[in-house]
Scaffold this active site. Sequence first.
Site, PDB file in Angstrom:
ATOM      1  N   ASP A 143      -4.638  -2.290   4.449  1.00 28.66           N
ATOM      2  CA  ASP A 143      -5.071  -2.965   5.668  1.00 28.66           C
ATOM      3  C   ASP A 143      -5.293  -2.006   6.819  1.00 28.66           C
ATOM      4  OD1 ASP A 143      -5.156  -5.447   4.544  1.00 28.66           O
ATOM      5  OD2 ASP A 143      -3.281  -6.172   5.412  1.00 28.66           O
TER       6      ASP A 143
ATOM      7  N   ARG B 270       5.265 -12.003  -2.919  1.00 30.51           N
ATOM      8  CA  ARG B 270       5.104 -10.669  -2.368  1.00 30.51           C
ATOM      9  C   ARG B 270       6.386  -9.847  -2.529  1.00 30.51           C
ATOM     10  NH1 ARG B 270       6.202  -7.757   2.230  1.00 30.51           N
ATOM     11  NH2 ARG B 270       4.615  -6.224   2.831  1.00 30.51           N
TER      12      ARG B 270
ATOM     13  N   ALA C  97       0.828  -1.207   0.000  1.00 30.54           N
ATOM     14  CA  ALA C  97       0.000   0.000   0.000  1.00 30.54           C
ATOM     15  C   ALA C  97       0.865   1.261   0.000  1.00 30.54           C
ATOM     16  CB  ALA C  97      -0.930  -0.010   1.217  1.00 30.54           C
TER      17      ALA C  97
ATOM     18  N   TYR D 288      -0.201 -22.855  -5.125  1.00 27.67           N
ATOM     19  CA  TYR D 288       0.085 -22.438  -6.501  1.00 27.67           C
ATOM     20  C   TYR D 288       1.577 -22.186  -6.638  1.00 27.67           C
ATOM     21  CZ  TYR D 288      -0.654 -17.757  -4.362  1.00 27.67           C
ATOM     22  OH  TYR D 288      -0.645 -16.648  -3.550  1.00 27.67           O
TER      23      TYR D 288
END
Length: 386
Positions: A283, A103, A15, A205
Site C-alpha cells: 500500500d 488477516r 508487505a 464469507y
Amino acid sequence: MLNGQEITVLGAGIAGLAVATALAQRGAQVRVLEQADAIREVGAGLQVTPNGVAVLRALGLEGALQAAAPLARAVQLRDFRRGDPVFRLDLTRPDRPYHLTHRADLINILRQGASEAGARIELGQHVTGVDPEAGQMLVNGHTETAPLIIGAGGLHSPTRAALNPGGQPFFTGQVAWRSTIPWDDPATPPEATIHMGPGRHLVTYPLRGGALLNVVAVEERDAWAAEGWHHRDDPQAPWRAFVDFCPEVRDILYRAEEVYLWGLFRHPVARNWGQGRAAILGDAAHPTLPFLAQGANMALEDAWVLADCLDTHATTEAAFATYQARRRPRAARVIDAASRNARNYHLHPGPTRAAAHLALKLGTRLAPGLAARRFDWLYGHDVTRH
C-alpha cells in the site's frame, strides 16, 4: 547479491513480513521495525487469491496457509432485494487455490516464516522520517542509518512520503463498514457472496471453519469519513443503510456488535518506487480499493519481485528500476479493475442494470468457463516464474 546484506524493513504488516521472509531466505540480514508494542489480532477477513498463493508456495508457507484457511469454493453475486442469484464464479480449479482467511492468521504465518528465515522483528519502533539518499531514519526520536531501507508502512509510510512528495488523495464518495461476527456454523459454505444494490453492496464469507463471518458493507454517500479501518462506528449504522436489502442481509447486519467505518480514498500509484537506499512496496506504493480482493496479494507479489531484483542485480539502482518496471503497470491495472468493480456492483434499477444482470446470468448458465477465463490475467499471474 543479498548474502550478508543488511536491510531494514519498516512495518510488520503483510508487505513487511513477506519481504522480510523473501530477503532473509536469500541470505540478507533483515531487521523489521514495527511501531506497535505487540503484533495483535487485528483486522478482518481477506482473500488470498491464486497469484498470492503462488508467492506463499515459493516461500515455503503454502502448507501453513492450507492448515489455517479453507479453500474457497466460489464467488457469487446476488441481487439486493430478494437475494436472487445473478452470477457464480467457480473457484475449484486445483491448479489455482483460493483461500478465505483472517488477516491475523496470515500475519502469523508470515511472522513465523520471517523468524525462521532469520529476520529480527523489533516492536515499539516508531519511524517518523526517512532520508532515502543518506539511508537515514528517525526512530523514536533518534537518527539511525541503514544500508538499505524498505518502506512497508502502508498509506502513510514516511518512506513513500520521502520518495513521492505531494500527491494528495481524494475521497471516492464511498465508505465501508467492516465487521467480523461470531457465527459458529461449520455448515456455511466457503464462498464469498456479494449482494449488489443501488449505490451499495455487501460482501460476506466465513472464516476459521465457520466460527466467524466476515462482513464488508460499502455505501456511496456525500458525507466524508476518515481513512483507515480503526474507526469505530454505531453497530446499527450499516443496518440502517441496508434496510431495503433482503432479510438475509438485514439479519447479518443486525448481529454485528462491533463495526469499523472507513472512508475510501483514491491515492495515486507512486511515481517513484525506489531511489538511493530506500524502496517501497504494498500500500505504500499503490493503495488499492477493496473491490477485487487484491491488497494483500499485490503486497505478496511486490515482496517477491523486490527481493528477486535485489538478489539478481549488481547495483541497487538497477534493482529498483527493474522492480518498478515489473510491478507498476500491473498494480495500475489491478487498481483500475477494482474501481470498475465498484461501479458494476452499484448499478441502479433500470435498463442498464437489467441488461448487465441478464448478461451475467446467461454467462453463468451457458459459458461458465469463459467467465472464469476473464480472470486469467489476474489469478494466473505468477511472479515467482519470471
